[in-house]
Write an enzyme that holds these catalytic residues in place. Structure first.
Site, PDB file in Angstrom:
ATOM      1  N   GLY A  27       0.968  -1.152   0.115  1.00  0.00           N
ATOM      2  CA  GLY A  27      -0.067  -0.473   0.245  1.00  0.00           C
ATOM      3  C   GLY A  27       0.840   1.194  -0.256  1.00  0.00           C
ATOM      4  O   GLY A  27       1.908   1.477   0.918  1.00  0.00           O
ATOM      5  N   SER A  28       0.866   2.546  -1.082  1.00  0.00           N
ATOM      6  CA  SER A  28       1.843   2.862  -0.975  1.00  0.00           C
ATOM      7  C   SER A  28       1.319   4.030  -2.380  1.00  0.00           C
ATOM      8  O   SER A  28       0.221   4.201  -2.346  1.00  0.00           O
ATOM      9  CB  SER A  28       3.058   2.768  -1.935  1.00  0.00           C
ATOM     10  OG  SER A  28       3.069   1.669  -2.319  1.00  0.00           O
ATOM     11  N   ARG A  29       2.216   4.765  -2.293  1.00  0.00           N
ATOM     12  CA  ARG A  29       1.667   6.415  -3.348  1.00  0.00           C
ATOM     13  C   ARG A  29       3.182   6.089  -4.742  1.00  0.00           C
ATOM     14  O   ARG A  29       4.139   6.022  -4.297  1.00  0.00           O
ATOM     15  CB  ARG A  29       1.174   7.097  -3.035  1.00  0.00           C
ATOM     16  CG  ARG A  29       1.557   8.376  -3.747  1.00  0.00           C
ATOM     17  CD  ARG A  29       1.394   9.604  -3.310  1.00  0.00           C
ATOM     18  NE  ARG A  29       2.071  10.588  -3.582  1.00  0.00           N
ATOM     19  CZ  ARG A  29       1.790  11.864  -2.285  1.00  0.00           C
ATOM     20  NH1 ARG A  29       1.006  11.088  -1.471  1.00  0.00           N
ATOM     21  NH2 ARG A  29       2.494  12.560  -2.719  1.00  0.00           N
TER      22      ARG A  29
END
Length: 242
Positions: free
Chosen positions: A197-199
């Site tokens: 989960g990240s960007r």
């Protein structure tokens, strides 16, 4: 017998065509969860099903599907699956050495259900790779671009230098980069992965016009984020990146 053999071959080909491969980064996690699931099932039957659900999610998380990437060199392609969380001017991280003038930044947020394999937004040579340790704030927050652990790539493209930054999130604890400086990447080619989960932030060179809005869903290697110039030839064609 020959017809039966041909029928079996057809079935096997159909299964292979629809099977989504798992990225090798996921093998250790899947193996550990599978072992824990069997152990829990040995302790108490109902725990087996709970462990099986978690293991199935892990398999799903590390999926690595093929993508068909547009061939138009005037396009900037999404480097990540997820939701476009920001589009607007922003100064690139200093470690990228892209200057202090604001550039158009497009951010794509990945939740724990998105595919987390990252792909090159444009074709070009990797000019610089810069890793910076940091915090693990919610990646949807704007200050995550400055405070969170991140790994940035500067790509020398036909339209100038483009920055793409992998940013760790609240749950993410591992940024993986498969490539190195000096390597020539094709648009849509895999270059990294983030767990869990990240960007990703893309800093566009001058002349690129964003074609997405906040809230839009993006698909890595396929969704067009921006375009240079006005040419449209080649946008409808693509190449499959396996």
């Amino acid at each position: 017998m020959q017809e039966t053999g041909q029928s079996m071959d057809s079935v096997l080909k159909s299964i292979r065509a629809n099977f989504v491969p798992i990225h090798r980064e996921g093998y250790p996690f899947i193996a550990i969860l599978a072992f824990v699931t069997l152990f829990l099932g040995w302790l108490w039957g109902p725990l087996f099903w709970l462990g099986l659900i978690v293991t199935a999610w892990c398999v799903y998380f590390f999926r690595d599907p093929s993508r068909v990437t547009p061939l138009d060199p005037d396009l900037v392609i999404s480097p990540a699956d997820g939701r476009v969380s920001a589009v607007g001017p922003c100064v690139p991280p200093p470690e990228l050495e892209l200057g202090t003038a604001p550039r158009v930044r497009i951010s794509v947020f990945m939740n724990v259900f998105n595919c987390h394999v990252n792909r090159a937004p444009v074709a070009g040579r990797i000019h610089r790779i810069a890793y910076k340790p940091g915090k693990f704030l919610n990646a949807e927050l704007d200050k995550a671009s400055e405070d969170n652990e991140r790994n940035g790539l500067v790509i020398d493209s036909a339209h100038g230098q483009l920055g793409v930054v992998q940013i760790a999130g609240l749950v993410a604890r591992r940024i993986v980069c498969f490539t190195r400086e000096g390597v020539q990447l094709s648009a849509g080619e895999r270059f990294g992965l983030i767990r869990f989960g990240s960007r990703l932030d893309v800093y566009l060179p001058e002349g690129a016009v964003p074609l997405v809005a906040e809230g839009q869903t993006a698909i890595a290697g396929e969704t067009v984020l921006a375009r240079f110039g006005t040419a449209s030839s080649g946008a409808a064609s693509g190449v499959r990146i396996d």
